[in-house]
Design a protein around this motif. Sequence first.
Motif, PDB file in Angstrom:
ATOM      1  N   GLN A 144      26.610  82.809  42.479  1.00 60.13           N
ATOM      2  CA  GLN A 144      26.073  82.546  43.812  1.00 60.13           C
ATOM      3  C   GLN A 144      25.725  81.069  43.990  1.00 60.13           C
ATOM      4  O   GLN A 144      25.976  80.491  45.057  1.00 60.13           O
ATOM      5  CB  GLN A 144      24.840  83.425  44.048  1.00 60.13           C
ATOM      6  N   GLU A 145      25.141  80.459  42.939  1.00 60.53           N
ATOM      7  CA  GLU A 145      24.793  79.046  43.021  1.00 60.53           C
ATOM      8  C   GLU A 145      26.050  78.183  43.153  1.00 60.53           C
ATOM      9  O   GLU A 145      26.069  77.220  43.937  1.00 60.53           O
ATOM     10  CB  GLU A 145      23.996  78.645  41.773  1.00 60.53           C
ATOM     11  N   ALA A 146      27.091  78.510  42.389  1.00 64.18           N
ATOM     12  CA  ALA A 146      28.344  77.751  42.487  1.00 64.18           C
ATOM     13  C   ALA A 146      28.947  77.866  43.885  1.00 64.18           C
ATOM     14  O   ALA A 146      29.444  76.882  44.450  1.00 64.18           O
ATOM     15  CB  ALA A 146      29.333  78.248  41.440  1.00 64.18           C
ATOM     16  N   ARG A 147      28.885  79.057  44.462  1.00 62.14           N
ATOM     17  CA  ARG A 147      29.404  79.245  45.828  1.00 62.14           C
ATOM     18  C   ARG A 147      28.608  78.416  46.835  1.00 62.14           C
ATOM     19  O   ARG A 147      29.179  77.777  47.724  1.00 62.14           O
ATOM     20  CB  ARG A 147      29.340  80.723  46.202  1.00 62.14           C
ATOM     21  N   ASN A 148      27.284  78.399  46.697  1.00 62.12           N
ATOM     22  CA  ASN A 148      26.449  77.632  47.622  1.00 62.12           C
ATOM     23  C   ASN A 148      26.687  76.127  47.477  1.00 62.12           C
ATOM     24  O   ASN A 148      26.726  75.398  48.483  1.00 62.12           O
ATOM     25  CB  ASN A 148      24.977  77.956  47.380  1.00 62.12           C
ATOM     26  N   VAL A 149      26.830  75.665  46.224  1.00 61.56           N
ATOM     27  CA  VAL A 149      27.102  74.236  46.006  1.00 61.56           C
ATOM     28  C   VAL A 149      28.453  73.859  46.605  1.00 61.56           C
ATOM     29  O   VAL A 149      28.602  72.787  47.208  1.00 61.56           O
ATOM     30  CB  VAL A 149      27.043  73.902  44.502  1.00 61.56           C
ATOM     31  N   LEU A 150      29.440  74.737  46.448  1.00 60.95           N
ATOM     32  CA  LEU A 150      30.756  74.469  47.026  1.00 60.95           C
ATOM     33  C   LEU A 150      30.685  74.402  48.548  1.00 60.95           C
ATOM     34  O   LEU A 150      31.331  73.551  49.182  1.00 60.95           O
ATOM     35  CB  LEU A 150      31.737  75.551  46.580  1.00 60.95           C
ATOM     36  N   GLY A 151      29.889  75.275  49.143  1.00 60.82           N
ATOM     37  CA  GLY A 151      29.704  75.228  50.590  1.00 60.82           C
ATOM     38  C   GLY A 151      29.031  73.937  51.036  1.00 60.82           C
ATOM     39  O   GLY A 151      29.419  73.330  52.045  1.00 60.82           O
ATOM     40  N   PHE A 152      28.022  73.493  50.274  1.00 64.55           N
ATOM     41  CA  PHE A 152      27.349  72.234  50.609  1.00 64.55           C
ATOM     42  C   PHE A 152      28.308  71.053  50.434  1.00 64.55           C
ATOM     43  O   PHE A 152      28.261  70.089  51.201  1.00 64.55           O
ATOM     44  CB  PHE A 152      26.122  72.059  49.723  1.00 64.55           C
TER      45      PHE A 152
END
Length: 392
Positions: A144-152
């Motif tokens: 989930q953190e990797a997905r959020n960082v990718l979105g940012f």
Amino acid sequence: AKSLEDERGPMNAESNPSAGDLEVEMVDDQIALRASGRWDIRSAKALDRRLQAVAPPAGLTAATVDLGALTRLDTTGAWLLRRTIDGLEAAGVRVALENTAPVVRALLDEVAKSDAHAPIAEPPPAKIVEIAGRVGESTIEFGQEARNVLGFFGLLLARIAGTMLRPRRLRLTSTVYHIEQTGLNAIPIVALLSFLIGVVLAYQGAEQLRQFGAELFVVNLLGISILRELGILITAIIIAGRSGSSFTAQIGTMKVNQEVDAMQTIGIDPIEVLVLPRVAALVVTLPLLAFLADIVGLAGGAVMSYFTLDITFGQFLRQLQVAVDIKQFWLGLVKAPVFAFAIAMIGCYEGLKVSGSAESVGRMTTRSVVESIFLVIVLDAVFSIVFVNMGL
């Protein structure tokens, strides 16, 4: 299960009793319950529905439970009877048992002693299951953190593209301020640590190469390791701990004070105001700091080589020209903007995630440093693999 058949002996097919039944009769302010037939696990579902449907009226003072017509009673049936009796007594109703065989009373007493109607505590999970659960939770959280960082990251790229189309949107004063904070003010710590790294590498390399009479090749070791890898890597780690954590703490404090919410309320984009100047400043300063780290690290190695190996500064420079070409320097320096972008992005991302407490600022600052260093090392490994496959 203990039952009436244990007392009376097995029954043949002709005398097979009927399924369990319950009769309810109201007499004035008393209720009479008459249980008959088989009260065992096979009849438990139907009997439970019958018992749940029994609704004692208000003002009920006494109740009788006639168990004389029971043909079979096991632990499940006894538990149903015990639950009904306990429920009536809890409501203040006097309960009297009638026509109760000794074996029935004994079974009811055993059920009462065992407190079978109490909830059973769930046994603790096995240690291996607990460990596997924690690993699974950490894996899901990491995804989930990797997905959020990718979105940012995508959002940041979009803002950078918009700023390139409209350069006036970049806040130059803020960018210059952060260049000073992340660049000029970081020179002492970067120079000192780089010098010491060069000293340590020269000393340790000399100890190993002396065994083969190849002390002069310590210059090769220093040139390749510092210019290609250690100079930029050490600098990026220092900046991640110094400037990346500062970005998180600054933006996080603004989140706690609701300054970021105020910006959004009046129509100001926090990414454009808070994030882009910091990213631009670090992309400018990290290559310069990496260049400084390379020069100072080699100077530290040259000083240690002079005192431990009697290699003069002129010999050191001549051997460095032979051992290292300009390509090694550029291979190290080309990583700097990428590392700078990653450090600034993570620092600002974690700062914007801060919730409304000072504890959250500290927690996100710690996460920012850890994630930045982790990402820098991963990117360095990717660069190494790509360069080797390209023959560089």
